[in-house]
Design an enzyme around this catalytic site. Structure first.
Site, short mmCIF file in Angstrom:
data_model
loop_
_atom_site.label_atom_id
_atom_site.label_comp_id
_atom_site.label_asym_id
_atom_site.label_seq_id
_atom_site.Cartn_x
_atom_site.Cartn_y
_atom_site.Cartn_z
CG ASN A 1 -1.72 1.24 1.39
OD1 ASN A 1 -1.80 2.06 0.47
ND2 ASN A 1 -2.34 1.42 2.56
N GLY B 1 3.09 2.63 10.68
CA GLY B 1 4.04 3.71 10.44
C GLY B 1 4.81 4.13 11.68
CE LYS C 1 -0.03 3.29 4.81
NZ LYS C 1 0.13 3.41 6.25
CD GLU D 1 -3.06 -2.20 7.64
OE1 GLU D 1 -1.97 -2.43 7.14
OE2 GLU D 1 -3.72 -1.18 7.40
CG HIS E 1 -5.67 2.00 5.46
ND1 HIS E 1 -5.20 2.93 6.35
CD2 HIS E 1 -4.65 1.12 5.25
CE1 HIS E 1 -3.94 2.64 6.64
NE2 HIS E 1 -3.58 1.55 6.00
CB SER F 1 5.88 -1.49 11.81
OG SER F 1 5.49 -0.16 12.08
CD GLU G 1 -2.73 5.61 6.81
OE1 GLU G 1 -2.73 5.65 5.58
OE2 GLU G 1 -1.80 5.09 7.47
#
Ligand code: 13P
Length: 256
Positions: free
Chosen positions: A10, A178, A12, A172, A100, A218, A102
């Site tokens: 991904n 991240g 992003k 996730e 996701h 990560s 985000e």
């Protein structure tokens, strides 16, 4: 049942279409053809790169699957800035990430929206990668399972067993995205096992056995083998490390 591993990159909001082409070409030199006989790899570039990556993959016959990061549930209409699942299908997109964290946290996507998107993606013959995961505060409050399993139940509502068997779930934990912090393989395995049990409860044994569950947060070459060796982890959804073809190629070859 042996589930075919799926390693997804991904990207992003990173890499313009020139950089994207270079990255995919580099990746194709680094990943041996034999690896792709046993592992599925999907690449999820930003929308503006998808057509370019489609052309490279198809003209050079790369065995990578094209992915998207998001889409709307409607086919067309007055939805400024949104992208129709029909447009993605037309570009031979195979996998679409949905829900996701985000998108949920920054853009307000709800479980109900995720549910509509999962249905729309499947209606266009593509495979949803439906994300779920808890915040650090939720984990510390002991709410990991209730949060994640609630997302699964609402996200999958109305889907048939066959439809559920053919999709992908990505666990996730938000605190691991991240941040360089990874869930321990035991923790990640425990949540992925709980997700599979939930799918079993909602459907049946064969469906729970078939559904692929990825871990994301990560993931790097250094921890991919250990994570992928867990019995309920069938793949990885990789963010930062997927931008580096050397690192991502090593993750894809987790079992060599
Ligand atoms: P990182 O691998 O950068 O933690 O991102 C994980 C992720 O969000 C993939 O969708």
């Amino acid at each position: 049942m042996t589930r075919r591993p799926l390693i997804s990159g991904n990207w992003k909001m990173n890499l313009n279409h020139y950089e994207a082409i270079q990255t995919v070409q580099k990746l194709s030199y680094l990943v041996p053809k034999e690896t792709l006989e046993t592992v599925d790899v999907s690449i999820h570039p930003p929308f503006t790169d998808i057509r370019s990556i489609q052309t490279v993959i198809e003209s050079e016959d790369f065995d990578f699957h094209l992915g998207a990061q998001h889409c709307h549930w409607e086919e067309s209409g007055a939805f400024t800035g949104e992208v129709s699942p029909a447009f993605l299908a037309k570009l031979n997109v195979v996998y679409v990430i949905v829900g996701h964290s985000e998108r949920r946290e920054i853009f307000g996507e709800t479980d109900e929206m995720v549910n509509r998107k999962v249905a729309a993606i499947q209606a266009h013959g593509m495979v949803p990668i439906m994300c779920c995961g808890e915040t650090l505060a939720e984990r510390e409050a002991g709410e990991t399972e209730s949060k994640v399993l609630g997302q699964i139940e609402t996200g999958l509502a109305g889907r048939t067993n066959d439809q559920i068997a053919s999709l992908v779930i990505a666990y996730e934990p938000i605190w691991a995205i991240g941040t360089g912090k990874t869930a321990t393989s035991d923790d990640a395995q425990a949540v992925c096992a709980a997700i599979r049990s939930k799918v079993r409860e909602l459907t049946d044994e064969a469906t729970a056995d078939a559904v692929r569950i990825q871990y994301g947060g990560s993931v790097k070459a250094a921890n991919a083998t250990e994570l992928m060796s867990q019995s309920d982890i069938d793949g990885a959804l990789v963010g930062g490390a997927s931008l580096d073809p050397d690192e991502f190629a090593k993750i894809v070859q987790f079992d060599t």
